[in-house]
Design a protein around this motif. Structure first.
Motif, PDB file in Angstrom:
ATOM      1  N   GLN A  99      -2.927  35.899 -50.022  1.00 40.49           N
ATOM      2  CA  GLN A  99      -1.740  35.441 -49.318  1.00 40.49           C
ATOM      3  C   GLN A  99      -2.096  34.274 -48.400  1.00 40.49           C
ATOM      4  N   PRO A 100      -1.361  33.155 -48.485  1.00 38.42           N
ATOM      5  CA  PRO A 100      -1.688  31.986 -47.656  1.00 38.42           C
ATOM      6  C   PRO A 100      -1.522  32.276 -46.173  1.00 38.42           C
ATOM      7  N   SER A 101      -2.347  31.614 -45.359  1.00 38.42           N
ATOM      8  CA  SER A 101      -2.328  31.884 -43.920  1.00 38.42           C
ATOM      9  C   SER A 101      -2.807  30.661 -43.145  1.00 38.42           C
ATOM     10  N   ASP A 102      -2.372  30.585 -41.890  1.00 43.61           N
ATOM     11  CA  ASP A 102      -2.875  29.550 -40.983  1.00 43.61           C
ATOM     12  C   ASP A 102      -3.845  30.142 -39.955  1.00 43.61           C
TER      13      ASP A 102
ATOM     14  N   GLY B 295     -11.371  36.638 -46.533  1.00 42.50           N
ATOM     15  CA  GLY B 295     -10.460  35.731 -47.209  1.00 42.50           C
ATOM     16  C   GLY B 295     -11.218  34.461 -47.564  1.00 42.50           C
ATOM     17  N   THR B 296     -10.504  33.455 -48.007  1.00 43.31           N
ATOM     18  CA  THR B 296     -11.161  32.235 -48.459  1.00 43.31           C
ATOM     19  C   THR B 296     -10.409  30.987 -48.011  1.00 43.31           C
ATOM     20  N   ILE B 297     -11.160  29.896 -47.922  1.00 43.72           N
ATOM     21  CA  ILE B 297     -10.569  28.585 -47.712  1.00 43.72           C
ATOM     22  C   ILE B 297      -9.967  28.135 -49.038  1.00 43.72           C
ATOM     23  N   LEU B 298      -8.831  27.465 -48.974  1.00 43.37           N
ATOM     24  CA  LEU B 298      -8.171  26.994 -50.189  1.00 43.37           C
ATOM     25  C   LEU B 298      -8.685  25.616 -50.602  1.00 43.37           C
ATOM     26  N   PRO B 299      -8.756  25.357 -51.899  1.00 41.76           N
ATOM     27  CA  PRO B 299      -9.130  24.013 -52.351  1.00 41.76           C
ATOM     28  C   PRO B 299      -8.029  23.007 -52.030  1.00 41.76           C
ATOM     29  N   ILE B 300      -8.379  21.726 -52.049  1.00 42.83           N
ATOM     30  CA  ILE B 300      -7.384  20.675 -51.834  1.00 42.83           C
ATOM     31  C   ILE B 300      -6.204  20.884 -52.776  1.00 42.83           C
ATOM     32  N   GLY B 301      -5.005  20.807 -52.220  1.00 46.54           N
ATOM     33  CA  GLY B 301      -3.792  21.062 -53.008  1.00 46.54           C
ATOM     34  C   GLY B 301      -3.188  22.413 -52.727  1.00 46.54           C
TER      35      GLY B 301
ATOM     36  N   ASP C 239      -1.108  26.321 -43.735  1.00 45.40           N
ATOM     37  CA  ASP C 239      -1.666  27.429 -44.523  1.00 45.40           C
ATOM     38  C   ASP C 239      -2.845  26.919 -45.360  1.00 45.40           C
ATOM     39  N   TRP C 240      -3.950  26.744 -44.708  1.00 43.31           N
ATOM     40  CA  TRP C 240      -5.145  26.158 -45.331  1.00 43.31           C
ATOM     41  C   TRP C 240      -6.113  27.222 -45.850  1.00 43.31           C
ATOM     42  N   VAL C 241      -5.854  28.474 -45.539  1.00 40.54           N
ATOM     43  CA  VAL C 241      -6.724  29.568 -45.978  1.00 40.54           C
ATOM     44  C   VAL C 241      -5.852  30.660 -46.594  1.00 40.54           C
ATOM     45  N   GLN C 242      -6.500  31.653 -47.193  1.00 41.71           N
ATOM     46  CA  GLN C 242      -5.770  32.796 -47.718  1.00 41.71           C
ATOM     47  C   GLN C 242      -6.538  34.063 -47.378  1.00 41.71           C
ATOM     48  N   ASP C 243      -5.800  35.167 -47.238  1.00 42.97           N
ATOM     49  CA  ASP C 243      -6.472  36.419 -46.925  1.00 42.97           C
ATOM     50  C   ASP C 243      -7.090  37.010 -48.196  1.00 42.97           C
ATOM     51  N   LYS C 244      -7.713  38.156 -48.057  1.00 43.18           N
ATOM     52  CA  LYS C 244      -8.443  38.760 -49.184  1.00 43.18           C
ATOM     53  C   LYS C 244      -7.540  39.139 -50.355  1.00 43.18           C
TER      54      LYS C 244
ATOM     55  N   PRO D 116     -16.287  -1.774 -43.411  1.00 48.95           N
ATOM     56  CA  PRO D 116     -16.362  -1.091 -44.709  1.00 48.95           C
ATOM     57  C   PRO D 116     -15.298  -0.004 -44.811  1.00 48.95           C
ATOM     58  N   ILE D 117     -14.978   0.366 -46.035  1.00 50.99           N
ATOM     59  CA  ILE D 117     -14.135   1.531 -46.282  1.00 50.99           C
ATOM     60  C   ILE D 117     -15.062   2.733 -46.320  1.00 50.99           C
ATOM     61  N   LEU D 118     -14.808   3.708 -45.462  1.00 48.08           N
ATOM     62  CA  LEU D 118     -15.684   4.876 -45.336  1.00 48.08           C
ATOM     63  C   LEU D 118     -14.886   6.144 -45.656  1.00 48.08           C
ATOM     64  N   ILE D 119     -15.012   6.601 -46.876  1.00 45.72           N
ATOM     65  CA  ILE D 119     -14.276   7.778 -47.336  1.00 45.72           C
ATOM     66  C   ILE D 119     -15.144   9.014 -47.140  1.00 45.72           C
ATOM     67  N   ASP D 120     -14.616  10.036 -46.491  1.00 42.66           N
ATOM     68  CA  ASP D 120     -15.340  11.296 -46.305  1.00 42.66           C
ATOM     69  C   ASP D 120     -14.338  12.427 -46.445  1.00 42.66           C
ATOM     70  N   ILE D 121     -14.359  13.076 -47.594  1.00 42.46           N
ATOM     71  CA  ILE D 121     -13.408  14.144 -47.877  1.00 42.46           C
ATOM     72  C   ILE D 121     -14.172  15.352 -48.408  1.00 42.46           C
ATOM     73  N   SER D 122     -13.465  16.421 -48.690  1.00 46.58           N
ATOM     74  CA  SER D 122     -14.102  17.580 -49.313  1.00 46.58           C
ATOM     75  C   SER D 122     -13.177  18.155 -50.372  1.00 46.58           C
ATOM     76  N   ALA D 123     -13.716  19.029 -51.185  1.00 50.74           N
ATOM     77  CA  ALA D 123     -12.929  19.643 -52.248  1.00 50.74           C
ATOM     78  C   ALA D 123     -12.021  20.743 -51.719  1.00 50.74           C
ATOM     79  N   SER D 124     -12.185  21.115 -50.460  1.00 51.54           N
ATOM     80  CA  SER D 124     -11.345  22.136 -49.832  1.00 51.54           C
ATOM     81  C   SER D 124     -10.450  21.492 -48.787  1.00 51.54           C
ATOM     82  N   ILE D 125      -9.403  22.217 -48.387  1.00 46.39           N
ATOM     83  CA  ILE D 125      -8.474  21.665 -47.406  1.00 46.39           C
ATOM     84  C   ILE D 125      -9.141  21.507 -46.046  1.00 46.39           C
ATOM     85  N   THR D 126     -10.004  22.447 -45.697  1.00 48.98           N
ATOM     86  CA  THR D 126     -10.674  22.405 -44.411  1.00 48.98           C
ATOM     87  C   THR D 126     -12.133  22.812 -44.591  1.00 48.98           C
ATOM     88  N   THR D 127     -12.861  22.902 -43.485  1.00 49.35           N
ATOM     89  CA  THR D 127     -14.298  23.148 -43.556  1.00 49.35           C
ATOM     90  C   THR D 127     -14.682  24.450 -42.865  1.00 49.35           C
TER      91      THR D 127
END
Length: 350
Positions: free
Chosen positions: A209-212, A223-229, A201-206, A173-184
């Motif tokens: 500013q993007p950060s890894d 800070g926060t996790i960034l959405p996909i994109g 740079d999947w997150v950003q500080d408070k 089967p095709i098993l797709i498992d993704i999320s609306a954010s870049i990471t979890t």
């Protein structure tokens, strides 16, 4: 060489821990295999890694290991449950089984669950439907937790909001498992505890500013996790997050508009029986052609071959079942205190 374990030994061990912590035996017999399934597929942050929190939840009352969901609404093809904070893994498995049964009658069946316990790895549930020839869509969110910013914002507003789809074919089967954010949350928490960085740079500080560095998620304010994109195309993940919030919390009738109740999940799932549409054989003919056309696509430089979502997970599972499951380093350490408390022996490596 790292230790490897027989999956059945791990399942029996985890079942015993859950029963000792107060979970019904019939529930633990469903929950334990699904958590091990996640690790078999390579999803090491959302399987066995969740067990310490689940055991603590059973002890402090934040998660229930007994009882049944309350039926809020039932129109045959659509059902809403109040999960009463019962194990979300068990609730989701039972809901999928019911949706499969109803889809054979109505063509599709959709179930929304509020007040579910955490549901772990979405991909681990998909074969439950695809093995019956059904297509499944599964999504979850947690209305009590925020860690992902809306596109253009800096304040957390959502959870990573995973969504998974299982599509049967004539082969795997095709098993797709993704999320609306870049990471979890699971991965960023693990890397932060290990003092490691993210691959990009999947997150950003408070300040936005993007950060890894996952450490920016643990400041005050966080800070926060960034959405996909990410910073450039995060409107795509933002849109997906809004849809998942509406499906999981809007349809279940409990969400961020209500007072937070603690770690858990709102769940949405839909099972479709292709026989009710263009026919089961025609569905498989189309999905199999699609799968083969992708796998046979000429690979780009540096790519061995094109693989579909789920190919790697199923290969990992097959290898682990044959040679034993190699656990993520230190994964069983989190269970030692419960093993000692309940006097349950850890499984022996192969």
């Amino acid at each position: 060489m790292a230790n490897r374990y027989q999956s059945n030994d791990l399942i029996l061990y985890i079942e015993a821990l859950f029963v000792a912590a107060g979970m019904d035996a019939d529930k633990s017999a469903i929950v334990a295999p699904l958590l091990v399934e996640a690790d078999l597929m390579g999803h090491t942050t959302h399987g066995i890694a969740q067990i310490p929190a689940y055991l603590s939840g059973l002890e402090n009352g934040l998660m229930k290991g007994t009882g049944d969901p309350l039926v809020v609404a039932d129109r045959g093809a659509t059902i809403t449950w109040d999960g009463q904070r019962i194990s979300g893994v068990w609730l989701t498995a039972k809901a999928i089984d019911l949706a499969i049964e109803r889809s054979k009658k109505y063509g599709t069946a959709t179930i929304a669950i509020r007040r579910s316990g955490h549901i772990a790895c979405l991909a681990a549930f998909l074969s439950r439907a695809t093995e019956k020839g059904c297509m499944i869509e599964l999504a979850s969110s947690d209305p009590s937790i925020v860690s992902v910013a809306p596109y253009g914002g800096t304040k957390p507003a959502f959870t990573p909001n995973p969504i998974a789809v299982g599509i049967p074919t004539s082969d795997n089967p095709i098993l797709i498992d993704i999320s609306a954010s870049i990471t979890t949350n699971g991965l960023t928490g693990r890397l932060f505890s290990e003092g490691k960085k993210l691959p990009g740079d999947w997150v950003q500080d408070k300040f936005g500013q993007p950060s890894d560095d996952p450490a920016v998620l643990f400041t005050d304010p966080p800070g926060t996790i960034l959405p996909i994109g990410g910073k450039e195309y995060g409107h795509k993940g933002f849109g997906l997050a809004l849809m998942i919030e509406a499906l999981t919390q809007g349809l279940s009738g409990l969400g961020r508009a209500d007072p937070p109740e603690g770690w858990g999940a709102a769940v949405y799932l839909k099972v479709t029986d292709p026989a009710a549409f263009g026919g089961a054989e025609e569905f498989i003919r189309q999905t199999s052609w699609l799968a083969e056309s992708c796998r046979s696509n000429p690979p780009a430089d540096g790519v061995e071959s094109v693989r579909l979502p789920g190919d790697n997970a199923l290969a990992n599972k097959a290898e682990a079942l044959e040679n034993g499951l190699e656990l993520y380093p230190g994964l069983l350490n989190g269970l030692k205190e419960f093993s000692e408390k309940f006097n349950i022996s850890e499984p022996k490596p192969i």
